[in-house]
Design an enzyme around this catalytic site. Structure first.
Site, PDB file in Angstrom:
ATOM      1  N   GLU A   1      -0.236  10.088   0.349  1.00 53.01           N
ATOM      2  CA  GLU A   1       0.481  10.888  -0.640  1.00 53.01           C
ATOM      3  C   GLU A   1      -0.045  12.312  -0.571  1.00 53.01           C
ATOM      4  OE1 GLU A   1       0.318   9.182  -4.581  1.00 53.01           O
ATOM      5  OE2 GLU A   1       0.846  11.084  -5.530  1.00 53.01           O
TER       6      GLU A   1
ATOM      7  N   GLU B   1       0.064   3.670 -15.221  1.00 53.66           N
ATOM      8  CA  GLU B   1      -1.107   4.072 -14.437  1.00 53.66           C
ATOM      9  C   GLU B   1      -2.190   4.699 -15.298  1.00 53.66           C
ATOM     10  OE1 GLU B   1       1.032   7.259 -12.062  1.00 53.66           O
ATOM     11  OE2 GLU B   1      -0.691   8.353 -12.824  1.00 53.66           O
TER      12      GLU B   1
ATOM     13  N   GLN C   1      -6.913   6.090  -9.137  1.00 55.01           N
ATOM     14  CA  GLN C   1      -5.649   5.856  -9.842  1.00 55.01           C
ATOM     15  C   GLN C   1      -5.360   4.347  -9.836  1.00 55.01           C
ATOM     16  OE1 GLN C   1      -1.892   6.725  -7.736  1.00 55.01           O
ATOM     17  NE2 GLN C   1      -1.376   8.056  -9.445  1.00 55.01           N
TER      18      GLN C   1
ATOM     19  N   HIS D   1      -6.709  11.509  -5.027  1.00 57.53           N
ATOM     20  CA  HIS D   1      -6.978  10.192  -5.616  1.00 57.53           C
ATOM     21  C   HIS D   1      -6.823   9.091  -4.591  1.00 57.53           C
ATOM     22  CE1 HIS D   1      -2.512  10.513  -6.399  1.00 57.53           C
ATOM     23  NE2 HIS D   1      -2.529   9.232  -6.062  1.00 57.53           N
TER      24      HIS D   1
ATOM     25  N   HIS E   1      -2.837   3.338  -1.489  1.00 62.07           N
ATOM     26  CA  HIS E   1      -2.605   4.609  -0.790  1.00 62.07           C
ATOM     27  C   HIS E   1      -3.763   5.565  -1.028  1.00 62.07           C
ATOM     28  CE1 HIS E   1      -0.833   5.541  -4.825  1.00 62.07           C
ATOM     29  NE2 HIS E   1      -1.304   6.757  -4.591  1.00 62.07           N
TER      30      HIS E   1
HETATM   31  C1  MC0 Z   1       4.208  -0.760   3.102  1.00 61.55           C
HETATM   32  N1  MC0 Z   1       3.552  -0.749   4.260  1.00 61.55           N
HETATM   33  C2  MC0 Z   1       2.338  -0.237   4.058  1.00 61.55           C
HETATM   34  C3  MC0 Z   1       2.273   0.088   2.682  1.00 61.55           C
HETATM   35  N2  MC0 Z   1       3.459  -0.258   2.119  1.00 61.55           N
HETATM   36  N3  MC0 Z   1       1.330   0.005   4.902  1.00 61.55           N
HETATM   37  C4  MC0 Z   1       0.202   0.557   4.367  1.00 61.55           C
HETATM   38  N4  MC0 Z   1       0.065   0.862   3.063  1.00 61.55           N
HETATM   39  C5  MC0 Z   1       1.075   0.635   2.195  1.00 61.55           C
HETATM   40  N5  MC0 Z   1       0.934   0.947   0.919  1.00 61.55           N
HETATM   41  C6  MC0 Z   1       4.030  -1.240   5.549  1.00 61.55           C
HETATM   42  C7  MC0 Z   1       4.429  -2.707   5.437  1.00 61.55           C
HETATM   43  O1  MC0 Z   1       3.324  -3.553   5.675  1.00 61.55           O
HETATM   44  C8  MC0 Z   1       5.474  -2.832   6.518  1.00 61.55           C
HETATM   45  O2  MC0 Z   1       4.859  -2.993   7.775  1.00 61.55           O
HETATM   46  C9  MC0 Z   1       6.160  -1.475   6.505  1.00 61.55           C
HETATM   47  O3  MC0 Z   1       5.238  -0.569   5.901  1.00 61.55           O
HETATM   48  C10 MC0 Z   1       7.438  -1.484   5.668  1.00 61.55           C
HETATM   49  O4  MC0 Z   1       7.088  -1.984   4.397  1.00 61.55           O
HETATM   50  P1  MC0 Z   1       7.988  -2.944   3.505  1.00 61.55           P
HETATM   51  O5  MC0 Z   1       7.113  -3.926   2.859  1.00 61.55           O
HETATM   52  O6  MC0 Z   1       9.170  -3.433   4.300  1.00 61.55           O
HETATM   53  O7  MC0 Z   1       8.471  -2.003   2.349  1.00 61.55           O
HETATM   54  P2  MC0 Z   1       9.498  -0.814   2.343  1.00 61.55           P
HETATM   55  O8  MC0 Z   1       9.789  -0.284   3.723  1.00 61.55           O
HETATM   56  O9  MC0 Z   1      10.645  -1.223   1.486  1.00 61.55           O
HETATM   57  O10 MC0 Z   1       8.621   0.256   1.546  1.00 61.55           O
HETATM   58  C11 MC0 Z   1       7.432   0.817   2.042  1.00 61.55           C
HETATM   59  C12 MC0 Z   1       7.346   2.262   1.545  1.00 61.55           C
HETATM   60  C13 MC0 Z   1       7.459   2.195   0.001  1.00 61.55           C
HETATM   61  C14 MC0 Z   1       5.984   2.839   1.996  1.00 61.55           C
HETATM   62  C15 MC0 Z   1       8.484   3.089   2.148  1.00 61.55           C
HETATM   63  O11 MC0 Z   1       6.381   1.439  -0.544  1.00 61.55           O
HETATM   64  C16 MC0 Z   1       7.481   3.545  -0.658  1.00 61.55           C
HETATM   65  O12 MC0 Z   1       8.552   4.174  -0.756  1.00 61.55           O
HETATM   66  N6  MC0 Z   1       6.324   4.039  -1.131  1.00 61.55           N
HETATM   67  C17 MC0 Z   1       6.214   5.366  -1.767  1.00 61.55           C
HETATM   68  C18 MC0 Z   1       6.219   5.265  -3.254  1.00 61.55           C
HETATM   69  C19 MC0 Z   1       5.066   4.467  -3.780  1.00 61.55           C
HETATM   70  O13 MC0 Z   1       4.316   3.829  -3.059  1.00 61.55           O
HETATM   71  N7  MC0 Z   1       4.957   4.462  -5.137  1.00 61.55           N
HETATM   72  C20 MC0 Z   1       3.878   3.745  -5.835  1.00 61.55           C
HETATM   73  C21 MC0 Z   1       2.797   4.684  -6.206  1.00 61.55           C
HETATM   74  P3  MC0 Z   1       5.322  -4.107   8.809  1.00 61.55           P
HETATM   75  O14 MC0 Z   1       4.357  -3.998   9.957  1.00 61.55           O
HETATM   76  O15 MC0 Z   1       5.252  -5.403   8.066  1.00 61.55           O
HETATM   77  O16 MC0 Z   1       6.726  -3.700   9.170  1.00 61.55           O
HETATM   78  S1  MC0 Z   1       3.344   5.852  -7.409  1.00 61.55           S
HETATM   79  C22 MC0 Z   1       2.201   7.071  -7.379  1.00 61.55           C
HETATM   80  O17 MC0 Z   1       1.252   6.956  -6.672  1.00 61.55           O
HETATM   81  C23 MC0 Z   1       2.470   8.299  -8.235  1.00 61.55           C
HETATM   82  C24 MC0 Z   1       2.799   7.919  -9.624  1.00 61.55           C
HETATM   83  C25 MC0 Z   1       1.328   9.326  -8.217  1.00 61.55           C
HETATM   84  O18 MC0 Z   1       0.358   9.184  -7.483  1.00 61.55           O
HETATM   85  O19 MC0 Z   1       1.410  10.300  -8.951  1.00 61.55           O
END
Ligand code: MC0
Length: 151
Positions: A141, A50, A67, A14, A91
């Site tokens: 993912e 979602e 998604q 997705h 993502h």
């Molecule tokens: C953050 N960054 C990204 C990004 N999110 N870059 C590209 N795409 C994204 N989606 C970058 C920021 O710009 C920043 O870069 C750096 O990563 C750190 O980000 P932050 O804003 O300080 O945020 P953090 O570090 O607190 O969190 C980022 C992180 C978090 C990716 C670790 O979003 C996470 O844990 N994601 C995984 C879970 C998730 O996304 N869940 C939602 C979908 P700079 O250069 O400014 O330092 S749930 C889902 O999808 C499930 C239900 C499913 O599919 O089944």
């Protein structure tokens, strides 16, 4: 045409798209593209409501979806990302038959995963993520579909 590549990632499972209002965005995708909702759920752990819009079945027995993700909490990853970026592509998710083995393999190449163990994703799937800073700016993912859930 079948693929000759040997990757364990066998489909685009997705594309995750962050939106402010799930119902309005679902209606936009229906009216504009003709995509219908295949499945809806709330994932409390991820802080999202979602909708999965099925695009097509894939050659590995799975399927590809759009998604749509609406945050349900201000401290969720989606809400934090939207505060910085607004709505849009959040993502990309690749499908694999074994998320644990695939994550271990990729981590062995020096790329960080976000979880030590796979967590629950859409439709009972098992998921992990790769850190976008290790993956050329893309939050990736990895998805293993639920047992017997090869739509
Ligand atoms: C953050 N960054 C990204 C990004 N999110 N870059 C590209 N795409 C994204 N989606 C970058 C920021 O710009 C920043 O870069 C750096 O990563 C750190 O980000 P932050 O804003 O300080 O945020 P953090 O570090 O607190 O969190 C980022 C992180 C978090 C990716 C670790 O979003 C996470 O844990 N994601 C995984 C879970 C998730 O996304 N869940 C939602 C979908 P700079 O250069 O400014 O330092 S749930 C889902 O999808 C499930 C239900 C499913 O599919 O089944």
């Amino acid at each position: 045409m079948s693929s000759s590549q040997s990757s364990p990632l066998t489909r685009i499972d997705h594309i995750g798209i962050a939106c402010r209002n799930l119902d309005e965005t679902v209606e936009f995708y229906r009216a504009t593209y003709g995509f219908e909702v295949f499945h809806c759920e709330v994932n409390e752990e991820q802080g999202v409501r979602e909708a999965m819009l099925k695009i097509n079945d894939t050659g590995d027995g799975g399927a590809s979806y759009i998604q749509l993700l609406e945050p349900i909490r201000e401290d969720s990853a989606i809400a934090k990302w939207m505060a910085k970026n607004g709505e849009g592509v959040h993502h990309i998710a690749f499908g694999t038959a074994d998320v644990t083995a695939t994550t271990t393999d990729i981590v062995g190449k020096g790329i960080r995963s976000l979880y030590p163990e796979a967590r629950r994703g859409s439709m009972g799937s098992s998921i992990n993520f790769l850190h976008p800073k290790d993956a050329h700016g893309v939050l990736v993912e990895l998805v293993q579909a639920a047992e017997g859930d090869e739509h």
